[in-house]
Design an enzyme around this catalytic site. Sequence first.
Site, PDB file in Angstrom:
ATOM      1  N   GLY A  72      12.247  56.234  35.566  1.00 22.13           N
ATOM      2  CA  GLY A  72      12.552  54.820  36.190  1.00 22.13           C
ATOM      3  C   GLY A  72      13.296  54.284  35.159  1.00 22.13           C
ATOM      4  CG  ASN A 152       4.786  46.361  37.349  1.00 22.48           C
ATOM      5  OD1 ASN A 152       5.923  45.660  37.334  1.00 22.48           O
ATOM      6  ND2 ASN A 152       4.132  46.481  36.176  1.00 22.48           N
ATOM      7  CD  GLN A 180       3.934  50.745  40.405  1.00 18.16           C
ATOM      8  OE1 GLN A 180       3.562  51.379  41.256  1.00 18.16           O
ATOM      9  NE2 GLN A 180       3.900  50.836  39.149  1.00 18.16           N
ATOM     10  CG  HIS A 202       5.364  58.599  35.973  1.00 14.44           C
ATOM     11  ND1 HIS A 202       4.279  57.877  35.694  1.00 14.44           N
ATOM     12  CD2 HIS A 202       6.107  57.916  35.809  1.00 14.44           C
ATOM     13  CE1 HIS A 202       4.823  56.804  34.997  1.00 14.44           C
ATOM     14  NE2 HIS A 202       6.139  56.811  34.869  1.00 14.44           N
ATOM     15  CB  THR A 238      21.924  71.620  31.319  1.00 10.26           C
ATOM     16  OG1 THR A 238      22.974  72.002  30.886  1.00 10.26           O
ATOM     17  CG2 THR A 238      21.389  72.695  32.367  1.00 10.26           C
ATOM     18  CB  CYS A 323      -9.038  38.717  23.967  1.00  7.77           C
ATOM     19  SG  CYS A 323      -9.696  37.159  22.816  1.00  7.77           S
TER      20      CYS A 323
END
Length: 372
Positions: A72, A152, A180, A202, A238, A323
């Site tokens: 992506g 996402n 997504q 993925h 390739t 945090c």
Amino acid sequence: MEKHIYLDYNASTPIAHEVIDVMTPLLSDYFGNPSAIHWAGTPLKKLLNQAREQVADLLSCNPHEIIFTSGGSESNNFALKGIYFKQQNKGKHIITSKIEHPAILNPCKFLEGIGANITYVDVDQYGRVSPEEIEKAITKETILISIMHSNNEVGTLQPIKEIGKIAKRYGIPFHTDASQSVGKVPVNVEDLGVDLLTVAGHKLYAPKGIGALYIRDGLEIEPLIHGAGHEFAKRAGTESTILAVGLGKACELAQRNLANSQINELSDYFWLELKNILGDQVVLNGHPKLKLPNTLNVSFVHKSGQAILDSMPEIAASTGSACHSGHIDLSLVLKEMKVPEHIGMGTIRFSLGIYSTRAEIDYVLNKLQAIL
């Protein structure tokens, strides 16, 4: 054995068993270069073409409009930089949104550093852009509009079809990062009216390291990687046939699974049970209806999302805040949606997948009830 529950499918999916099956023979039985015109190369070329057709079938486009990439991020960089370097003689203005993935925002920052003018449009409380605001931002210098198909973090679907009509009316190339959404909701490039579209392997049960960029036939774009004439002279190098075959099979499976409402029903059940247990102590982030069916982004009011996840380490999910020295940093998306800090600090994104079960959701619900 320690129990593990995976609810972070938006971060990455496991490779589907069927995908592993079609990839395995290429580890040993096929080793040639797909560009070679002899017995070791031509079978690879045939498999590569078949994979390209499988991706194209899922997006409803022509196979030669599919360019295989490493994922992506490369596809997004290819779209943004490729259009900018090819079209900058016509103008240097690009329109995007404030809640794009870093794979869009950071290439935009790079382009700004070499002369591009970028407009970042706002989103509403659901994380949705306004097509009217997109149209207002258009100038004579505008050479590209890039708006993600779905967010996402919160899963909100953008009005891509409406923006596509605007882009076509003004003759401006339109790109959408669909990393997504491909495989989770129908993605038809003609219906959406896009000229470029990003796919990330993925995110839909293919391996990492493979993706694709749909480039509408006739659209001129500068290659990101220069070299020999691979991928219709648009992406040198390739091809990794084994990864492309994996992506192709994943797209074929996605085509079959789109009609399956199990994930949507499971996500709805999860949310309704959370509300029954916690009432006003839990808040849904993102659009309640116009969203990815697998994504449940919720905030536990006056709680720390990270502390909750730390209390149940067997469950894999993502937080929407961090945090630092007592200061809460909300994610960029939550900030732009104007989510108050006392709500945003308790954000967790649960994203379901094809291997999620009702038993897993019940386990998580029981854990959350005990912790909260």
